[in-house]
Scaffold this motif. Sequence first.
Motif, mmCIF file in Angstrom:
data_model
loop_
_atom_site.group_PDB
_atom_site.id
_atom_site.type_symbol
_atom_site.label_atom_id
_atom_site.label_comp_id
_atom_site.label_asym_id
_atom_site.label_seq_id
_atom_site.Cartn_x
_atom_site.Cartn_y
_atom_site.Cartn_z
ATOM 1 N N LEU A 8 -54.795 -32.566 4.592
ATOM 2 C CA LEU A 8 -55.927 -31.724 4.944
ATOM 3 C C LEU A 8 -55.727 -31.183 6.358
ATOM 4 O O LEU A 8 -55.265 -31.896 7.252
ATOM 5 N N ARG A 9 -56.098 -29.938 6.531
ATOM 6 C CA ARG A 9 -56.074 -29.318 7.865
ATOM 7 C C ARG A 9 -57.509 -29.233 8.358
ATOM 8 O O ARG A 9 -58.314 -28.450 7.850
ATOM 9 N N LEU A 10 -57.850 -30.055 9.343
ATOM 10 C CA LEU A 10 -59.195 -30.067 9.902
ATOM 11 C C LEU A 10 -59.153 -29.321 11.230
ATOM 12 O O LEU A 10 -58.788 -29.886 12.274
ATOM 13 N N ALA A 11 -59.498 -28.044 11.182
ATOM 14 C CA ALA A 11 -59.459 -27.186 12.355
ATOM 15 C C ALA A 11 -60.668 -26.262 12.315
ATOM 16 O O ALA A 11 -61.054 -25.777 11.252
ATOM 17 N N LEU A 60 -59.188 -45.506 -0.468
ATOM 18 C CA LEU A 60 -58.139 -44.586 -0.040
ATOM 19 C C LEU A 60 -57.656 -44.955 1.361
ATOM 20 O O LEU A 60 -58.393 -45.488 2.178
ATOM 21 N N THR A 61 -56.387 -44.662 1.622
ATOM 22 C CA THR A 61 -55.777 -44.911 2.930
ATOM 23 C C THR A 61 -55.678 -43.598 3.691
ATOM 24 O O THR A 61 -55.335 -42.564 3.108
ATOM 25 N N MET A 62 -55.950 -43.645 5.007
ATOM 26 C CA MET A 62 -56.002 -42.417 5.792
ATOM 27 C C MET A 62 -55.103 -42.476 7.013
ATOM 28 O O MET A 62 -54.933 -43.528 7.629
ATOM 29 N N GLY A 63 -54.536 -41.341 7.358
ATOM 30 C CA GLY A 63 -53.786 -41.177 8.601
ATOM 31 C C GLY A 63 -54.188 -39.869 9.259
ATOM 32 O O GLY A 63 -54.502 -38.894 8.574
ATOM 33 N N VAL A 122 -54.715 -34.449 8.518
ATOM 34 C CA VAL A 122 -55.211 -35.699 7.955
ATOM 35 C C VAL A 122 -54.546 -35.927 6.606
ATOM 36 O O VAL A 122 -54.523 -35.030 5.750
ATOM 37 N N GLY A 123 -53.994 -37.103 6.432
ATOM 38 C CA GLY A 123 -53.414 -37.482 5.157
ATOM 39 C C GLY A 123 -54.278 -38.528 4.467
ATOM 40 O O GLY A 123 -54.699 -39.501 5.091
ATOM 41 N N ILE A 124 -54.570 -38.304 3.192
ATOM 42 C CA ILE A 124 -55.347 -39.242 2.374
ATOM 43 C C ILE A 124 -54.448 -39.702 1.236
ATOM 44 O O ILE A 124 -53.954 -38.878 0.458
ATOM 45 N N HIS A 125 -54.250 -41.017 1.120
ATOM 46 C CA HIS A 125 -53.307 -41.557 0.141
ATOM 47 C C HIS A 125 -54.042 -42.413 -0.875
ATOM 48 O O HIS A 125 -54.909 -43.218 -0.524
ATOM 49 N N GLY A 126 -53.706 -42.212 -2.166
ATOM 50 C CA GLY A 126 -54.333 -42.983 -3.223
ATOM 51 C C GLY A 126 -53.704 -42.694 -4.568
ATOM 52 O O GLY A 126 -52.674 -42.004 -4.663
ATOM 53 N N PRO A 166 -44.805 -41.048 0.953
ATOM 54 C CA PRO A 166 -45.746 -41.989 1.586
ATOM 55 C C PRO A 166 -46.517 -41.317 2.714
ATOM 56 O O PRO A 166 -46.101 -40.295 3.266
ATOM 57 N N LEU A 167 -47.630 -41.935 3.082
ATOM 58 C CA LEU A 167 -48.540 -41.356 4.058
ATOM 59 C C LEU A 167 -47.855 -41.056 5.386
ATOM 60 O O LEU A 167 -47.928 -39.932 5.903
ATOM 61 N N GLY A 168 -47.181 -42.050 5.965
ATOM 62 C CA GLY A 168 -46.546 -41.842 7.263
ATOM 63 C C GLY A 168 -45.482 -40.768 7.221
ATOM 64 O O GLY A 168 -45.380 -39.936 8.136
#
Length: 263
Positions: A8-11, A60-63, A122-126, A166-168
């Motif tokens: 996701l681009r949060l801008a 969900l996992t977030m970065g 923002v990365g959301i992993h699931g 993967p998220l990272g």
Amino acid sequence: MTSSTLLLRLAAPLQAWGDHRAALDTRHTAPEPTKSGVIGLLAAALGRDRDEPLGQLADLTMGVRTDVPGTLLRDYHTVSDHRGIPLLSANLNAKGRQKPTSKPRYVRPTERFYLQDAAFLVGIHGPAGFMEEIAAAAKNPACLLGLGRRSCPPTFPLALGLTHTPLGEALEKHPWLASPHARSLFQKRNRGTAPGTIDVPATIEDPDGESVLNDQPLSYSFSKGRHTTRHVTHRLITLSTGFTPPPDAPAGEAHDPLALLGW
């Protein structure tokens, strides 16, 4: 079970991500998107009601990668009742209604803090199937979305796509999100010879992480406990800026700051 990462681009011109310092008269913002704020945004995109259980969303996992940190804006204003009656306090009575202030107050000064011109990846992993549902909702949301507050709509594009990495790794590979204006400012700060790379901070959810954040959502219902803690790790990610790096200094002209110490 296969998994995916949604980027996701949060801008936006303004963002505001509430933290533990939230108070009635002052609303602070965290320096980067919180998990409770992002999961709330996704729940709104899916059309979830505030009182609905979070279900898979909570797992969900977030970065977060801070590509452009932005600047802090302080907004000062006052609150009053248009009927000319005294304002209520933040305290509740046994019936859950706000109590009147001990001394009648007709005007209350308030402060709101925002991040200006910030951009985050923002990365959301699931699970892959659920992430496909979320990605579709992010592109065609059921409700109006806000970056922390309703008054902060996101700019386009919001959803950058799904990846099976993967998220990272997904946060490492995606290009720098700086706008042309942010790139111009970056170049000016470096006196027209902007380096070819930039190190940006990232916060990645990790059960073995050394830091603890109190932004794991439990419920968005006003009548229930709302947050708990989660572990994260912090790191720097090196990204290409797209600028041509300045040429190396000629041999013999490089400056060694430790030379005067005889090292």
